[in-house]
Write a protein that holds these residues in place. Structure first.
Motif, PDB file in Angstrom:
ATOM      1  N   HIS A 134       0.870  -1.178   0.000  1.00 35.77           N
ATOM      2  CA  HIS A 134       0.000   0.000   0.000  1.00 35.77           C
ATOM      3  C   HIS A 134       0.911   1.232   0.000  1.00 35.77           C
ATOM      4  CE1 HIS A 134      -3.738   2.048   0.295  1.00 35.77           C
ATOM      5  NE2 HIS A 134      -3.561   2.500   1.509  1.00 35.77           N
ATOM      6  N   GLN A 136       0.596   4.410  -0.290  1.00 38.31           N
ATOM      7  CA  GLN A 136       0.266   5.608   0.484  1.00 38.31           C
ATOM      8  C   GLN A 136       0.831   5.531   1.911  1.00 38.31           C
ATOM      9  OE1 GLN A 136      -1.176   8.303  -0.622  1.00 38.31           O
ATOM     10  NE2 GLN A 136      -1.639   9.398   1.283  1.00 38.31           N
ATOM     11  N   ARG A 137       0.840   4.309   2.467  1.00 42.15           N
ATOM     12  CA  ARG A 137       1.384   4.124   3.820  1.00 42.15           C
ATOM     13  C   ARG A 137       2.841   4.576   3.879  1.00 42.15           C
ATOM     14  NH1 ARG A 137       2.446  -1.883   6.451  1.00 42.15           N
ATOM     15  NH2 ARG A 137       3.913  -1.191   8.053  1.00 42.15           N
ATOM     16  N   TYR A 140       3.232   8.345   3.398  1.00 39.41           N
ATOM     17  CA  TYR A 140       2.924   9.051   4.643  1.00 39.41           C
ATOM     18  C   TYR A 140       4.108   8.974   5.601  1.00 39.41           C
ATOM     19  CZ  TYR A 140       0.643  10.260   9.038  1.00 39.41           C
ATOM     20  OH  TYR A 140       0.332  10.846  10.237  1.00 39.41           O
ATOM     21  N   ASN A 144       6.172  12.109   6.985  1.00 36.65           N
ATOM     22  CA  ASN A 144       6.325  12.331   8.430  1.00 36.65           C
ATOM     23  C   ASN A 144       7.769  12.658   8.790  1.00 36.65           C
ATOM     24  OD1 ASN A 144       4.155  12.347  10.189  1.00 36.65           O
ATOM     25  ND2 ASN A 144       3.889  10.141  10.122  1.00 36.65           N
ATOM     26  N   ARG A 145       8.681  12.077   8.029  1.00 36.89           N
ATOM     27  CA  ARG A 145      10.103  12.252   8.361  1.00 36.89           C
ATOM     28  C   ARG A 145      10.771  13.383   7.598  1.00 36.89           C
ATOM     29  NH1 ARG A 145       9.141   9.968  12.806  1.00 36.89           N
ATOM     30  NH2 ARG A 145       9.051   7.697  12.831  1.00 36.89           N
TER      31      ARG A 145
ATOM     32  N   ALA B  53       6.485   5.567  14.886  1.00 30.61           N
ATOM     33  CA  ALA B  53       5.447   6.598  14.999  1.00 30.61           C
ATOM     34  C   ALA B  53       4.395   6.496  13.899  1.00 30.61           C
ATOM     35  CB  ALA B  53       6.090   7.979  14.965  1.00 30.61           C
ATOM     36  N   THR B  54       4.835   6.294  12.658  1.00 33.77           N
ATOM     37  CA  THR B  54       3.891   6.319  11.545  1.00 33.77           C
ATOM     38  C   THR B  54       2.872   5.197  11.681  1.00 33.77           C
ATOM     39  OG1 THR B  54       5.599   7.237  10.132  1.00 33.77           O
ATOM     40  CG2 THR B  54       3.687   6.296   9.043  1.00 33.77           C
ATOM     41  N   ASP B  55       3.366   3.995  11.927  1.00 30.97           N
ATOM     42  CA  ASP B  55       2.446   2.863  12.033  1.00 30.97           C
ATOM     43  C   ASP B  55       1.588   2.959  13.284  1.00 30.97           C
ATOM     44  OD1 ASP B  55       3.021   1.722   9.649  1.00 30.97           O
ATOM     45  OD2 ASP B  55       4.487   0.284  10.434  1.00 30.97           O
ATOM     46  N   ALA B  57       0.578   5.689  14.687  1.00 28.29           N
ATOM     47  CA  ALA B  57      -0.444   6.707  14.428  1.00 28.29           C
ATOM     48  C   ALA B  57      -1.532   6.152  13.510  1.00 28.29           C
ATOM     49  CB  ALA B  57       0.195   7.948  13.799  1.00 28.29           C
ATOM     50  N   ARG B  58      -1.129   5.343  12.526  1.00 31.80           N
ATOM     51  CA  ARG B  58      -2.109   4.747  11.616  1.00 31.80           C
ATOM     52  C   ARG B  58      -3.044   3.818  12.373  1.00 31.80           C
ATOM     53  NH1 ARG B  58       0.474   1.287   8.891  1.00 31.80           N
ATOM     54  NH2 ARG B  58      -1.263   0.801   7.543  1.00 31.80           N
ATOM     55  N   GLU B 115      -7.242   7.193   4.987  1.00 30.39           N
ATOM     56  CA  GLU B 115      -6.765   7.079   3.599  1.00 30.39           C
ATOM     57  C   GLU B 115      -5.473   7.875   3.416  1.00 30.39           C
ATOM     58  OE1 GLU B 115      -9.909   8.477   1.087  1.00 30.39           O
ATOM     59  OE2 GLU B 115     -11.131   6.691   1.463  1.00 30.39           O
ATOM     60  N   TRP B 116      -5.482   9.060   3.955  1.00 23.99           N
ATOM     61  CA  TRP B 116      -4.324   9.965   3.854  1.00 23.99           C
ATOM     62  C   TRP B 116      -3.088   9.326   4.474  1.00 23.99           C
ATOM     63  CZ3 TRP B 116      -1.863  14.130   2.149  1.00 23.99           C
ATOM     64  CH2 TRP B 116      -1.030  14.882   2.968  1.00 23.99           C
ATOM     65  N   MET B 117      -3.303   8.548   5.542  1.00 21.14           N
ATOM     66  CA  MET B 117      -2.179   7.930   6.241  1.00 21.14           C
ATOM     67  C   MET B 117      -1.837   6.552   5.677  1.00 21.14           C
ATOM     68  SD  MET B 117      -3.537   9.034  10.010  1.00 21.14           S
ATOM     69  CE  MET B 117      -2.188   8.895  11.143  1.00 21.14           C
ATOM     70  N   GLY B 118      -2.575   6.127   4.666  1.00 19.75           N
ATOM     71  CA  GLY B 118      -2.258   4.850   4.037  1.00 19.75           C
ATOM     72  C   GLY B 118      -2.837   3.647   4.751  1.00 19.75           C
ATOM     73  N   THR B 119      -4.008   3.813   5.325  1.00 15.01           N
ATOM     74  CA  THR B 119      -4.659   2.700   6.023  1.00 15.01           C
ATOM     75  C   THR B 119      -5.939   2.328   5.298  1.00 15.01           C
ATOM     76  OG1 THR B 119      -3.809   3.549   8.107  1.00 15.01           O
ATOM     77  CG2 THR B 119      -5.604   1.956   8.250  1.00 15.01           C
TER      78      THR B 119
END
Ligand code: FE2
Ligand code: FE2
Lengths: 179, 278, 213
Positions: A134, A136-137, A140, A144-145, B53-55, B57-58, B115-119
């Motif tokens: 995916h 987009q994940r 993102y 973020n970084r 952090a990214t995951d 937050a998702r 969606e924006w975060m890729g989930t």
């Protein structure tokens, strides 16, 4: 190629060490790493997705249990997730084995920015090898970084589409994105 | 249609998988600092500095999204389950209908943010504990358990996510969380106001409602998800909670319960490993 | 500028409102009480159904529409004391038993496979009847003496049209086979028959009579 999985019997999660070894062998083949020996160490006490690799013989892969987890059915195994997590870790190993990443920090010492850059590079390649990804994940994660800007997205695309980069090339693209 | 709709029957499309809170509590694993992770970070608070952090937050955003769906469903049921006037005041039902609209918007916002975060929708398991708290046969208990306890948690979550968005420079996350935060403070206030009003001359009922609220608070603090400690991913948002009508004493109690829950989770992991044969 | 002291008509040339209206204060209060009752039943069932429908887009629309009808009920609740009904609950009733039976039949579907029935009941039967009852009221009440009711109806009608469109479009996405179309129309007919018996949302005469006397 030998693959050893620790623990051999899981106490918390419902994983099977033989199944994990099978997936690892499949990924080694897919990535052309048949001569690499692996020791996969699963920490089943932590519900996180982190995978840490160390270049040695056998190559050591420390996996937090969620990296292999079916997130829709917690504590059960997901082949797809396992392939994807191992694939990312193994590509880092392959990059290190190539000699082009000799100046890269160890996995443990990678900064969050360096980690995001390398992940992007690995996942882009895995998607071209047919793994379900995916995008987009990862975009993102990269934003973020590096920041939420069009210029950053351009650098992301550059890395995502690339093959055969060196660590210094990757770092340079990342610096451009941060600038 | 039945009055009082059981949590097991919550309707979802094929993408969603649900688990009860008991099932989720049976998972003794932590996300606390161990091994390599300890070296990489000194805090569990969900900030962009965390390597995961990214995951994280998702995953939290997905939890928010399904929580919003259940909050919508719970408020809707309170509109239907009680006879107007006899079991629930007309004005209380109007508040619940208003909450339906707000929660529907919150779902819309969370879907777009996911969606924006890729989930993908349904990518993570859905814990149905929020709706379970909305199944009480007493509307006052629902308001205490859902509006005061769970929407109180939502205040903490949104505050944490808003800060996350600000620190990361994410233009959408901070903006959206701020808007949702405004609505949730209103919902908690509704809970505080109605609890006081309805139980004005019924101290026994008020006591029961407050007990229910603290039970729900405890359930949600399981594993130390939310507390004032740096080890908890979600910070107890004291100021917003004050705005929503919590007293100082209540805030201290929630903080204590949350910290106790964090310690309980730590012990649970150690116990599971010690009790299993090698 | 025109001379400010020159005598002007209180009604501007384009203001064609007239004094006569079909409803006196008492009749207006009676109708408004029925509207409030019906709007309440509607927002309650919409709220109740949210948890029962698996389709996420439908779930979200029901939640949004639930509030709008609650707001309509609130407008009518606040209007009743202005119409000399100091105990609004007294007039917050169904016009007759048939209307109660209509609501029971409308509210009956619960299973997750019955979204078609749920939506048809609301958007092909109940809301069209709201639109006609409100339109009749708006066009027949005194445009001068009953200004507050007219104003509320105009706001409400805007919601009803918007929501009807939403609901109808959702129904069209759910009807994919001849069997489903039949299901929808059978349920619609069943409910419509009950509403004929009730005479409409405000009972017989809800939308007047179409026949020459
Ligand atoms: Fe919400
Ligand atoms: Fe809320």
């Amino acid at each position: 190629m030998t693959v050893t999985v620790e623990p051999s019997i899981f106490k918390i999660v419902k994983y099977d060490s033989k199944e994990i070894a099978g997936v690892a062998q499949e990924m080694l083949k897919l990535l052309g790493m048949e001569s690499t020996n692996l020791l996969i160490d699963v920490d089943e006490t932590v519900a996180m997705s982190r995978v840490t690799t160390t270049l040695s013989d056998p190559v050591h892969i420390l996996v937090m249990s969620s990296a292999f987890e079916n997130l829709k059915k917690p504590m059960t195994f997901s082949i797809d997730n396992a392939k994807f997590s191992l694939g990312r870790g193994l590509l880092r190993i392959r990059d290190r084995q190539s000699g082009n990443f000799a100046d890269a920090p160890t996995d443990e010492d990678l900064s969050v920015v360096e980690s995001a850059v390398w992940e992007t590079y690995c996942v882009g390649r895995l998607s071209r090898l047919g793994l379900k990804v995916h995008k987009q994940r990862w975009q993102y994660n990269f934003r973020n970084r590096h920041g939420f800007k069009d210029a950053v997205d351009k650098q992301f695309e550059k890395i995502w589409e690339a093959d055969g980069l060196t660590w210094s090339q990757l770092s340079e693209i990342s610096q451009h994105a941060l600038a | 249609m039945r009055k009082f709709f059981p949590v097991e029957d919550l309707a979802r499309d094929e993408r969603f998988n649900q688990a009860t809170n008991e099932e989720r509590m049976a998972d003794p694993r932590g996300t606390s600092n161990t091994g390599v992770i300890r070296k990489a970070r000194s805090t569990n608070r969900l900030t962009p500095l965390r390597p995961d952090a990214t995951d994280a937050a998702r995953s939290l955003m997905h939890g928010i999204m399904v929580g919003e769906i259940q909050a919508l469903e719970g408020a809707g049921r309170t509109c239907f389950d009680f006879v107007t006037g006899e079991e629930a005041p007309f004005a209380l039902k109007l508040d619940m209908a208003r909450q339906c609209w707000d929660e529907a918007r919150h779902v819309e916002i969370s879907v777009k943010l996911s969606e924006w975060m890729g989930t993908e929708l349904g990518q993570f398991i859905e814990n149905t504990v929020l709706f379970a708290a909305a199944c009480s046969q007493d509307p006052v208990l629902r308001l205490a358990g859902v509006n005061r306890a769970l929407e109180g948690l939502a205040i903490d979550v949104f505050t944490t996510m808003k800060e996350f968005g600000e620190l990361a420079g994410d233009p959408y996350l901070a903006f959206c969380e701020d808007w949702m935060l405004a609505d949730e403070v209103t919902h908690v206030k509704m809970g505080s106001v109605w609890l006081r009003k309805i139980t004005e001359n019924d101290p026994e009922r008020r006591k029961k409602a407050l007990e229910f609220q603290s039970v729900v608070d405890k359930i949600f603090s399981y594993g130390g998800l939310r507390s004032e400690s740096d080890e908890s991913p979600i910070l107890l948002a004291r100021r917003f909670r004050e705005l929503a009508g919590f007293s100082d004493g209540e805030l201290t109690e929630i903080a204590d319960v949350s910290l106790a829950a964090l310690n309980e989770r730590r012990e649970a992991v150690e116990k599971t490993l010690a009790s299993s044969p090698a | 500028m025109a001379d400010p002291f020159k005598a002007r008509n209180p009604f501007a040339p384009w203001d064609r409102r007239e004094l006569p209206g079909m409803f006196d204060v008492e009749e207006t209060a009676r109708r408004v009480g029925h509207y409030k009752w019906a709007e309440m039943k509607l927002f309650e069932v919409l709220g109740g159904w949210i948890a029962t429908v698996p389709e996420i887009d439908v779930k979200l629309r029901l939640g949004t529409h639930c509030y709008k009808h609650a707001w309509h009920a609130e407008l009518w609740h606040n209007r009743l004391p202005e119409l000399r009904e100091m105990n609004p609950e007294r007039l917050t009733v169904a016009p007759n038993d048939a209307m109660v039976r209509f609501i029971a039949a409308l509210t009956e579907p619960e299973a997750p496979e019955m979204t078609i029935e749920k939506l048809v009941g609301v958007y092909r039967v109940f809301i069209p009847h709201f639109i006609s009852a409100y339109t009749f009221h708006l066009n027949n009440t005194s445009q001068i003496t009953d200004g507050p009711t007219s104003r509320s109806i105009k706001f409400i009608l805007q919601d009803e049209f918007d929501d009807w469109r939403d609901g109808e479009m959702l129904i069209q996405t759910l009807l994919t086979t001849p069997a489903e179309v039949k299901r929808a129309s059978e349920h619609q007919a069943r409910l419509e028959i009950l509403l004929i018996e009730a005479g409409g949302i405000a009972g017989p005469g809800t939308i007047g009579s179409a026949f020459a006397e």
